[in-house]
Design an enzyme around this catalytic site. Structure first.
Site, PDB file in Angstrom:
ATOM      1  CB  SER A   1      -0.909  -0.001   1.231  1.00 35.79           C
ATOM      2  OG  SER A   1      -0.134  -0.088   2.411  1.00 35.79           O
TER       3      SER A   1
ATOM      4  CG  ASN B   1      -3.169  -4.388  13.321  1.00 28.16           C
ATOM      5  OD1 ASN B   1      -2.651  -4.328  12.204  1.00 28.16           O
ATOM      6  ND2 ASN B   1      -3.628  -5.506  13.841  1.00 28.16           N
TER       7      ASN B   1
ATOM      8  CB  THR C   1     -40.392  27.500  -4.722  1.00 27.86           C
ATOM      9  OG1 THR C   1     -41.597  27.991  -5.300  1.00 27.86           O
ATOM     10  CG2 THR C   1     -40.001  28.377  -3.538  1.00 27.86           C
ATOM     11  CG  HIS C   2     -42.061  24.107  -7.161  1.00 25.79           C
ATOM     12  ND1 HIS C   2     -42.281  22.818  -6.743  1.00 25.79           N
ATOM     13  CD2 HIS C   2     -42.603  24.912  -6.203  1.00 25.79           C
ATOM     14  CE1 HIS C   2     -42.935  22.830  -5.590  1.00 25.79           C
ATOM     15  NE2 HIS C   2     -43.134  24.091  -5.234  1.00 25.79           N
TER      16      HIS C   2
ATOM     17  CE  LYS D   1     -21.369  26.644 -25.758  1.00 25.66           C
ATOM     18  NZ  LYS D   1     -21.499  25.218 -26.030  1.00 25.66           N
TER      19      LYS D   1
ATOM     20  CG  ASN E   1     -18.657  25.831 -22.935  1.00 24.30           C
ATOM     21  OD1 ASN E   1     -19.713  26.364 -23.260  1.00 24.30           O
ATOM     22  ND2 ASN E   1     -17.955  25.068 -23.763  1.00 24.30           N
TER      23      ASN E   1
ATOM     24  CE1 TYR F   1      -5.651  -2.887   9.641  1.00 23.74           C
ATOM     25  CE2 TYR F   1      -4.997  -5.143   9.154  1.00 23.74           C
ATOM     26  CZ  TYR F   1      -5.068  -3.812   8.786  1.00 23.74           C
ATOM     27  OH  TYR F   1      -4.573  -3.418   7.583  1.00 23.74           O
TER      28      TYR F   1
ATOM     29  CD  GLN G   1      -2.868  -2.231   2.678  1.00 25.73           C
ATOM     30  OE1 GLN G   1      -2.111  -2.470   3.602  1.00 25.73           O
ATOM     31  NE2 GLN G   1      -2.738  -2.785   1.492  1.00 25.73           N
TER      32      GLN G   1
ATOM     33  CE  LYS H   1      -3.901   3.523   5.672  1.00 25.50           C
ATOM     34  NZ  LYS H   1      -4.671   2.262   5.527  1.00 25.50           N
TER      35      LYS H   1
END
Ligand code: ARG
Length: 460
Positions: free
Chosen positions: A22, A109, A154-155, A282, A284, A316, A321, A324
């Protein structure tokens, strides 16, 4: 040979070695791994578990490694599996015998758990700073647009008049909660698992309070199995990060709408826009779209770890692992999005005339018209019906409420008088909404002050 190689008679298969390793992910915790080891070694010395001379050599050795890491002089290797064994092997290579005593009363661990908590506490601090900087940008724009009338929706239907400041301050309020969520999460994360060992603590007379204090934690975790096996703090942080992204993605979506030709409420700065390879005209809003898109990836990170942790027995398991990659990805993504989004909002040009024009059609003063009748004595439900009929009438004649003559108005209710025209002005409608939290000038000023003190309390 592996640090754990004693009971093995064969080399690890190269595929397995790569699969198990890892290091390319956890190497980013190398600083925390080294500080964690320093605190552990010092404690072992203070508790008489290893000699003071060993402690001195270990700490000097670790300092040297840290300096070399910082100078970019160290290549961590997949052969040593993870950051913890990389650092330990390097140390022993450099200082010999004493290095081999470092892992007394410790397991990877508890080591990985303490590294990750230290690392994430630091990242939380950095993310909070990024959010607060974004809030400063929102405040600057809000201050400039407290009197800029825009339609509130709203909506996605024009609803009632608000100021652009009020709209921005809604996001500021969300971001303040995002900050406090991160702070809460950091508080719960703030316990040291170091000394939990593999799962069952240790027979050595260690002092977990000393290492906890030394590493800046408020206390050691209370249960050794829990200390090494839980990852709820990672999931909690992932969900706080998901909420930040959810807020950014809504803001992104609105920004995209606002700079469309259909709205043109804002124009993004050239430096924060991109062009098309085929369509010369364009411009964007790629930044906003990418933030909206990356939100999905952070949600995915959250789901990924929730699924990994589901049903794992104590304590553990190597599955963990896999915590992460998602948390680092989510942290990176949020840290990437916040400053670029803040820059986009900071540099965008607000077009108040277009907002005002949009606010002028769509009967967004209809509630105010009904409220006018209520103030003249009519029950609200009746006033609602009268104004509903007026809106229908206006629709047929393609005019606005304020275009109606007093006679036309009186045909619908005798309570209408000349002062109705003043009451229907958008600026008046907006500024009459002075209830706590409303868009009136005094209220947006109060909100701005509130967010300002929120920021100041944290930058002190
Ligand atoms: N690299 C591992 C992780 O990230 C820590 C090592 C614990 N491994 C073990 N076999 N006990 O979770």
């Amino acid at each position: 040979m592996k640090l754990w190689g004693g009971r093995f008679r064969k080399e690890t298969d190269t595929l397995v070695n790569d699969f198990n390793s890892s290091i390319h992910i956890d190497e980013r915790m190398v600083r925390e791994d080294i500080t964690g080891s320093m605190a552990h070694a010092a404690m072992l010395g203070d508790c008489g578990i290893i000699s003071k001379e060993d402690v001195r050599q270990i700490i000097d050795g670790l300092k040297g490694i840290l300096a070399d890491v910082e100078a970019g002089k160290i290549e961590l290797s997949a052969e040593a599996e993870d950051v913890h064994m990389n650092v330990e092997s390097l140390l022993t290579e450099r200082i010999g015998e004493a290095g081999k005593r470092l892992h007394t009363a410790r397991s990877r661990n508890d080591q990985v758990a303490v590294d990750l908590r230290l690392h994430l506490k630091r990242e939380i601090g950095e993310i909070i700073t990024l959010i607060l900087n974004f809030e400063k940008v929102l405040l600057r724009q809000a201050r400039a647009h407290q009197s800029t009338v825009m339609p509130g929706y709203t909506h996605m239907q024009r609803a009632q008049p608000i100021s652009f400041a009020q709209h921005l301050l809604a996001y500021a309020a969300m971001l303040c909660r995002d900050v406090t969520r991160l702070e809460d999460c950091r508080k719960r994360m703030d316990q040291s698992p170091l000394g939990c060992g593999a799962l069952a603590g240790t027979t050595y007379p260690i002092d977990r309070w000393q290492t906890a204090r030394e590493l800046g934690f408020t206390a050691p975790t209370s249960n050794s199995l829990d200390g090494v096996s839980d990852r709820d703090y990672v999931i909690e942080l992932l969900s706080a990060l998901s909420l930040i992204m959810m807020h950014l993605s809504r803001f992104a979506e609105e920004t995209i709408l606002w700079c469309s030709w259909e709205f043109k409420f804002v124009e993004l700065d050239d430096a924060y826009s991109t062009g098309s390879s085929i369509m010369p005209q364009k411009k964007n809003p790629d930044v906003a779209e990418l933030v909206r898109g990356k939100t999905g990836r952070v949600y995915g990170d959250l789901m990924s770890l929730l699924a990994t942790m589901k049903g794992l027995p104590l304590a553990y398991n190597k599955d963990m692992q896999e915590d992460k990659e998602p948390i680092f990805d989510a942290v990176d993504t949020v840290k990437l999005c916040l400053p670029v989004f803040a820059g986009m909002i900071d540099t965008m040009r607000v077009l108040p005339e277009n907002m005002r024009r949009a606010a002028a059609v769509g009967f967004i003063n209809a509630t105010d018209c009904a409220d006018y009748l209520v103030k003249k004595g009519m029950p609200f439900r009746d006033a609602h019906a009268v104004v509903g009929n007026l809106v229908y009438y206006c629709g047929e004649h393609k005019i606005c409420l304020e275009d109606l003559s007093l006679n036309e108005l009186k045909d619908h209710s005798p309570l209408f008088e000349e002062d109705v025209y003043e009451a229907l002005k958008l600026e008046v409608c907006m500024d009459q909404r002075s209830s706590y939290g409303g868009p009136a000038l005094a209220e947006t000023t109060r909100q701005i002050n509130e967010v300002e003190s929120f920021i100041a309390a944290r930058f002190n």
